[in-house]
Write a protein that holds these residues in place. Structure first.
Motif, PDB file in Angstrom:
ATOM      1  N   ASN A 164      34.858  56.380  33.081  1.00 14.78           N
ATOM      2  CA  ASN A 164      33.411  56.442  33.010  1.00 14.78           C
ATOM      3  C   ASN A 164      32.912  57.719  33.679  1.00 14.78           C
ATOM      4  O   ASN A 164      33.278  58.023  34.809  1.00 14.78           O
ATOM      5  CB  ASN A 164      32.824  55.210  33.709  1.00 14.78           C
ATOM      6  N   THR A 165      32.064  58.465  32.980  1.00 15.23           N
ATOM      7  CA  THR A 165      31.567  59.732  33.537  1.00 15.23           C
ATOM      8  C   THR A 165      30.410  59.517  34.509  1.00 15.23           C
ATOM      9  O   THR A 165      29.968  60.471  35.144  1.00 15.23           O
ATOM     10  CB  THR A 165      31.102  60.654  32.395  1.00 15.23           C
ATOM     11  N   ASN A 166      29.920  58.283  34.632  1.00 15.68           N
ATOM     12  CA  ASN A 166      28.823  57.993  35.551  1.00 15.68           C
ATOM     13  C   ASN A 166      29.297  57.507  36.926  1.00 15.68           C
ATOM     14  O   ASN A 166      28.490  57.104  37.754  1.00 15.68           O
ATOM     15  CB  ASN A 166      27.899  56.927  34.948  1.00 15.68           C
ATOM     16  N   GLY A 167      30.602  57.524  37.152  1.00 15.03           N
ATOM     17  CA  GLY A 167      31.134  57.065  38.427  1.00 15.03           C
ATOM     18  C   GLY A 167      30.719  57.967  39.585  1.00 15.03           C
ATOM     19  O   GLY A 167      30.468  59.165  39.402  1.00 15.03           O
ATOM     20  N   ARG A 168      30.646  57.371  40.779  1.00 22.08           N
ATOM     21  CA  ARG A 168      30.294  58.115  41.990  1.00 22.08           C
ATOM     22  C   ARG A 168      31.354  57.874  43.049  1.00 22.08           C
ATOM     23  O   ARG A 168      32.207  56.981  42.910  1.00 22.08           O
ATOM     24  CB  ARG A 168      28.912  57.681  42.490  1.00 22.08           C
ATOM     25  N   VAL A 169      31.303  58.657  44.119  1.00 17.47           N
ATOM     26  CA  VAL A 169      32.299  58.542  45.187  1.00 17.47           C
ATOM     27  C   VAL A 169      32.308  57.139  45.784  1.00 17.47           C
ATOM     28  O   VAL A 169      33.370  56.590  46.110  1.00 17.47           O
ATOM     29  CB  VAL A 169      32.018  59.596  46.294  1.00 17.47           C
ATOM     30  N   ILE A 170      31.146  56.519  45.900  1.00 18.40           N
ATOM     31  CA  ILE A 170      31.044  55.181  46.482  1.00 18.40           C
ATOM     32  C   ILE A 170      31.837  54.166  45.661  1.00 18.40           C
ATOM     33  O   ILE A 170      32.301  53.143  46.192  1.00 18.40           O
ATOM     34  CB  ILE A 170      29.560  54.753  46.592  1.00 18.40           C
ATOM     35  N   ASP A 171      32.020  54.444  44.362  1.00 21.25           N
ATOM     36  CA  ASP A 171      32.770  53.526  43.502  1.00 21.25           C
ATOM     37  C   ASP A 171      34.255  53.499  43.841  1.00 21.25           C
ATOM     38  O   ASP A 171      34.965  52.562  43.461  1.00 21.25           O
ATOM     39  CB  ASP A 171      32.582  53.908  42.026  1.00 21.25           C
ATOM     40  N   LEU A 172      34.742  54.513  44.528  1.00 23.04           N
ATOM     41  CA  LEU A 172      36.119  54.525  45.026  1.00 23.04           C
ATOM     42  C   LEU A 172      36.189  54.037  46.469  1.00 23.04           C
ATOM     43  O   LEU A 172      37.034  53.218  46.831  1.00 23.04           O
ATOM     44  CB  LEU A 172      36.701  55.938  44.935  1.00 23.04           C
ATOM     45  N   VAL A 173      35.269  54.530  47.296  1.00 21.50           N
ATOM     46  CA  VAL A 173      35.341  54.280  48.740  1.00 21.50           C
ATOM     47  C   VAL A 173      35.030  52.829  49.082  1.00 21.50           C
ATOM     48  O   VAL A 173      35.751  52.194  49.866  1.00 21.50           O
ATOM     49  CB  VAL A 173      34.380  55.230  49.487  1.00 21.50           C
ATOM     50  N   LEU A 174      33.962  52.273  48.500  1.00 22.86           N
ATOM     51  CA  LEU A 174      33.548  50.916  48.864  1.00 22.86           C
ATOM     52  C   LEU A 174      34.623  49.867  48.567  1.00 22.86           C
ATOM     53  O   LEU A 174      34.929  49.047  49.446  1.00 22.86           O
ATOM     54  CB  LEU A 174      32.234  50.556  48.158  1.00 22.86           C
ATOM     55  N   PRO A 175      35.229  49.831  47.360  1.00 18.04           N
ATOM     56  CA  PRO A 175      36.265  48.825  47.120  1.00 18.04           C
ATOM     57  C   PRO A 175      37.448  48.916  48.085  1.00 18.04           C
ATOM     58  O   PRO A 175      37.988  47.892  48.513  1.00 18.04           O
ATOM     59  CB  PRO A 175      36.706  49.109  45.679  1.00 18.04           C
ATOM     60  N   ILE A 176      37.853  50.156  48.448  1.00 16.56           N
ATOM     61  CA  ILE A 176      38.979  50.312  49.370  1.00 16.56           C
ATOM     62  C   ILE A 176      38.613  49.813  50.760  1.00 16.56           C
ATOM     63  O   ILE A 176      39.397  49.126  51.431  1.00 16.56           O
ATOM     64  CB  ILE A 176      39.433  51.784  49.414  1.00 16.56           C
ATOM     65  N   ILE A 177      37.405  50.138  51.230  1.00 12.27           N
ATOM     66  CA  ILE A 177      36.958  49.667  52.546  1.00 12.27           C
ATOM     67  C   ILE A 177      36.869  48.139  52.560  1.00 12.27           C
ATOM     68  O   ILE A 177      37.318  47.483  53.518  1.00 12.27           O
ATOM     69  CB  ILE A 177      35.599  50.298  52.909  1.00 12.27           C
ATOM     70  N   VAL A 178      36.306  47.563  51.502  1.00 12.94           N
ATOM     71  CA  VAL A 178      36.216  46.093  51.408  1.00 12.94           C
ATOM     72  C   VAL A 178      37.609  45.478  51.402  1.00 12.94           C
ATOM     73  O   VAL A 178      37.849  44.450  52.059  1.00 12.94           O
ATOM     74  CB  VAL A 178      35.433  45.682  50.145  1.00 12.94           C
ATOM     75  N   LEU A 179      38.538  46.099  50.682  1.00 10.65           N
ATOM     76  CA  LEU A 179      39.912  45.587  50.622  1.00 10.65           C
ATOM     77  C   LEU A 179      40.545  45.548  52.009  1.00 10.65           C
ATOM     78  O   LEU A 179      41.154  44.547  52.403  1.00 10.65           O
ATOM     79  CB  LEU A 179      40.742  46.466  49.687  1.00 10.65           C
ATOM     80  N   ILE A 180      40.417  46.624  52.765  1.00 14.72           N
ATOM     81  CA  ILE A 180      41.022  46.693  54.099  1.00 14.72           C
ATOM     82  C   ILE A 180      40.393  45.661  55.033  1.00 14.72           C
ATOM     83  O   ILE A 180      41.087  44.907  55.728  1.00 14.72           O
ATOM     84  CB  ILE A 180      40.888  48.115  54.674  1.00 14.72           C
ATOM     85  N   ILE A 181      39.057  45.596  55.050  1.00 16.55           N
ATOM     86  CA  ILE A 181      38.362  44.643  55.924  1.00 16.55           C
ATOM     87  C   ILE A 181      38.708  43.213  55.535  1.00 16.55           C
ATOM     88  O   ILE A 181      38.974  42.358  56.397  1.00 16.55           O
ATOM     89  CB  ILE A 181      36.835  44.881  55.869  1.00 16.55           C
TER      90      ILE A 181
END
Length: 423
Positions: free
Chosen positions: A159-176
């Motif tokens: 998807n060309t509408n993706g943003r950095v938060i779309d990568l960072v947030l899932p990883i942070i949620v996964l770790i927590i």
């Protein structure tokens, strides 16, 4: 995450902010160390995220694949919150697997020294062996040293509408979520359990496999909801990604299943009792050298089979039959099992992690194996010497600084030897 455009957006964001070659290399290693939940996820994510950044700064694909490989298994094997911790813990009875895993971390010399070597190579701006030639060619514009097996590969339509938060947030949620799941399984939220509201006791008594299952399931649900709110993908598209992700994990599931089966068979045949009776009588006379010997055996088994998890299943139960968990030399030997397994896995051309590291970097697999082999052998040699020292000293805070100092000294000597090398 890849289909939602998160990795593509991060790559563009990082390209604008990372200004030097050294920063590109360090950020690649840093991202690899950050994604310590699973080595498969590490290889697939770091490669796709950092390729645009390293290409811009003329980093060879061989060096990129080495950085991915050096922060995949070595990072996972020293992270208590990872699929590797769950696998190792499952081979220890009485629910004390995670406690043993944590105690063994300071003695896991191959993993720690691999990360030290990686950082040292970047800071000292040195490379040796076939990697040096690849880096020389890359600085002159040839990232593949003349061989690009992925030249005709089609890029994933993200998807060309993706943003950095779309990568960072899932990883942070996964770790927590995984951390929370592990302390939950250890009774942190249960007043009836011993160690209630004691985070150390909860971690020690946790079931890593349950914690990772709960954490990853929760992170998956949150990611699906988040992407729905962002309107990046339809629900049916996200459901279509589930079997794709499962297929990527099938080799790991089969390896773990076979390793457990092998462990059960050796237990039924009495292999542990036999080895214990055969070794105990003579182990006391050379037990100070046992960690180094176990390390070499682990390297050989893992290299020959291409699996570190299978090596865990064979060596850890036998080691625990010889030495109890409470014995310091037993902890060092278990750590040597894990270090040797990772070392052999790192060197083996049939290792799944090695294969995925070259695929993630889009580097020729044979080139990746041949260029990183001198690095892994150097690190293995220093680790072997460190285990001999640890066998006699047996104090983590003394042995680990000595091991790191030996690694850095070896790197400085190599830099001087290759200072005038012309490719």
């Amino acid at each position: 995450i890849s289909m939602a455009g998160g990795t593509r957006a991060y790559g563009k964001w990082a390209t604008r902010r990372i200004k030097s070659r050294k920063a590109a290399l360090l950020s690649t290693g840093g991202l690899g160390a950050f994604i310590f939940i699973d080595d498969y996820f590490n290889c697939l994510t770091v490669g796709s995220v950092m390729r645009p950044v390293t290409d811009k700064h003329n980093v060879s694909r061989a060096k990129l694949s080495y950085l991915i490989d050096a922060t995949a298994a070595p990072a996972c094997i020293i992270a208590p919150i990872s699929s590797w911790a769950a696998a190792v813990s499952s081979y220890v009875e009485d629910g004390s697997g995670l406690t043993l895993f944590i105690k063994a971390i300071p003695f896991n010399y191959y993993a720690l020294l691999t990360i030290t070597l990686m950082v040292g190579l970047v800071l000292l701006k040195t490379d040796f062996g076939p990697m040096g030639k690849c880096e020389f060619n890359a600085k002159n514009g040839d990232l593949f040293s003349g061989k690009n097996p992925y030249a005709s590969a089609e890029a994933t339509e993200a998807n060309t509408n993706g943003r950095v938060i779309d990568l960072v947030l899932p990883i942070i949620v996964l770790i927590i979520a995984c951390v929370t799941g592990m302390i939950y399984s250890g009774g942190f939220f249960d007043p009836a359990r011993e160690g209630y509201h004691n985070i150390v006791t909860s971690f020690s008594g946790s079931d890593a496999s349950v914690g990772l299952m709960l954490g990853s399931s929760f992170a998956l649900v949150i990611t699906i909801v988040f992407y729905q709110l962002r309107k990046l993908m339809s629900f049916s598209e996200m459901m279509g990604m589930l079997p794709e992700g499962f297929k990527a994990m099938v080799p790991a599931i089969l390896i773990l299943t076979c390793a457990w089966s092998l462990k059960a068979m050796t237990d039924s045949l009495g292999a542990g009792a036999y080895v214990a009776s055969a070794v105990k009588s003579s182990a006391q006379s050379f037990q100070s050298f046992l960690p180094a010997i176990v390390f070499l055996i682990g390297c050989f088994l893992s290299f020959a089979t291409g699996t570190s998890w299978g090596t865990f299943g064979i060596l850890i139960p036998i080691t625990l039959e010889v030495f109890p968990i409470t014995d310091p030399i037993g902890v060092i030997c278990v750590s040597a099992c894990m270090a040797g397994a990772v070392c052999g896995d790192h060197c083996s051309p049939i290792s799944d992690t090695t294969i995925m590291a070259s695929a993630g970097a889009q580097c020729d697999h044979v080139m990746h194996v041949s260029t990183q082999l001198p690095y892994t052998i150097t690190c293995a040699a220093v680790s072997f010497v460190s285990y001999i020292i640890a066998g006699f000293v047996r104090i983590a805070w003394i042995c680990l600084p000595i091991a790191i100092a030996l690694m850095l000294l070896t790197l400085v000597v190599i830099k001087k030897l290759y200072a005038k090398k012309v490719y």
